[in-house]
Scaffold this motif. Structure first.
Motif, PDB file in Angstrom:
ATOM      1  N   SER A 123     136.383  -5.869  30.750  1.00  0.00           N
ATOM      2  CA  SER A 123     136.261  -4.679  29.431  1.00  0.00           C
ATOM      3  C   SER A 123     137.818  -3.398  30.118  1.00  0.00           C
ATOM      4  CB  SER A 123     134.893  -3.821  29.627  1.00  0.00           C
ATOM      5  OG  SER A 123     135.811  -3.502  31.132  1.00  0.00           O
ATOM      6  N   PRO A 181     132.435   0.046  43.933  1.00  0.00           N
ATOM      7  CA  PRO A 181     131.646  -1.133  42.912  1.00  0.00           C
ATOM      8  C   PRO A 181     131.437  -1.732  43.767  1.00  0.00           C
ATOM      9  CG  PRO A 181     133.528  -0.249  40.940  1.00  0.00           C
ATOM     10  CD  PRO A 181     134.165  -0.176  43.387  1.00  0.00           C
ATOM     11  N   GLY A 202     127.186  -3.279  32.097  1.00  0.00           N
ATOM     12  CA  GLY A 202     126.362  -1.724  31.333  1.00  0.00           C
ATOM     13  C   GLY A 202     126.011  -0.746  32.307  1.00  0.00           C
ATOM     14  N   VAL A 203     125.945  -1.056  34.132  1.00  0.00           N
ATOM     15  CA  VAL A 203     125.706   0.196  34.087  1.00  0.00           C
ATOM     16  C   VAL A 203     126.959   0.958  34.663  1.00  0.00           C
ATOM     17  CG1 VAL A 203     124.239  -1.098  35.755  1.00  0.00           C
ATOM     18  CG2 VAL A 203     125.920  -1.345  36.852  1.00  0.00           C
ATOM     19  N   GLY A 204     128.510   0.348  33.992  1.00  0.00           N
ATOM     20  CA  GLY A 204     129.239   1.540  34.644  1.00  0.00           C
ATOM     21  C   GLY A 204     130.659   1.373  35.619  1.00  0.00           C
ATOM     22  N   LYS A 205     130.241  -0.123  36.120  1.00  0.00           N
ATOM     23  CA  LYS A 205     131.419  -0.174  37.250  1.00  0.00           C
ATOM     24  C   LYS A 205     132.829  -0.628  36.564  1.00  0.00           C
ATOM     25  CE  LYS A 205     129.418  -4.555  37.250  1.00  0.00           C
ATOM     26  NZ  LYS A 205     128.449  -4.464  36.090  1.00  0.00           N
ATOM     27  N   SER A 206     133.355  -0.664  35.748  1.00  0.00           N
ATOM     28  CA  SER A 206     134.025  -0.529  35.080  1.00  0.00           C
ATOM     29  C   SER A 206     135.068   0.758  34.054  1.00  0.00           C
ATOM     30  CB  SER A 206     134.386  -1.402  33.479  1.00  0.00           C
ATOM     31  OG  SER A 206     134.784  -2.919  33.742  1.00  0.00           O
ATOM     32  N   THR A 207     134.455   1.863  34.160  1.00  0.00           N
ATOM     33  CA  THR A 207     134.371   2.904  34.270  1.00  0.00           C
ATOM     34  C   THR A 207     134.668   3.220  35.284  1.00  0.00           C
ATOM     35  OG1 THR A 207     133.117   2.934  32.209  1.00  0.00           O
ATOM     36  CG2 THR A 207     133.193   5.360  33.665  1.00  0.00           C
ATOM     37  N   LEU A 208     133.675   3.526  36.315  1.00  0.00           N
ATOM     38  CA  LEU A 208     134.257   3.340  37.628  1.00  0.00           C
ATOM     39  C   LEU A 208     135.359   3.572  38.081  1.00  0.00           C
ATOM     40  CD1 LEU A 208     132.162   4.949  40.534  1.00  0.00           C
ATOM     41  CD2 LEU A 208     131.972   3.098  41.198  1.00  0.00           C
ATOM     42  N   ASN A 214     138.517   5.134  36.493  1.00  0.00           N
ATOM     43  CA  ASN A 214     138.908   6.599  36.724  1.00  0.00           C
ATOM     44  C   ASN A 214     138.855   6.595  38.340  1.00  0.00           C
ATOM     45  OD1 ASN A 214     137.428   7.387  34.232  1.00  0.00           O
ATOM     46  ND2 ASN A 214     135.230   7.107  35.178  1.00  0.00           N
TER      47      ASN A 214
END
Length: 99
Positions: A55, A17, A23-29, A32
């Protein structure tokens, strides 16, 4: 015995990341990747140092102690050091836990 090390493979573009707008998905990536590496047997820790919009703690199910608790916020060990939270074997710390 001689040890022959092959040169490391080049890192593919975008494999970690990078700073980007929200809102571009850094935390989700990041989360995961942490869980994927943990499932591969790696020792993993995740740090969410975002002061303005942490988050990771929400994504991993952190619940803050209630207001009547004697120890609100992050847990401390006997030496007074912060103890990271843990979710399914992945240690994490988020500014959301500290704030």
């Amino acid at each position: 015995a001689r040890f022959h090390a092959e040169p490391p493979l080049p890192r593919p573009p975008g494999s970690a990341p990078r700073p980007r707008p929200g809102g571009v998905g850094k935390s989700t990536l990041s989360s995961n990747l942490a869980f994927a590496f943990h499932r591969l047997g790696r020792r993993v820790a995740l740090l969410d140092a975002d002061v303005y919009g942490p988050s990771i703690h929400k994504m991993l199910g952190y619940s803050a102690p209630d207001a009547n608790s004697t120890a609100p916020g992050a847990r401390l060990d006997d030496a007074g050091l912060i103890v990271p939270e843990e979710c399914e074997g992945v240690s994490y710390m988020s500014m959301g836990v500290l704030l």
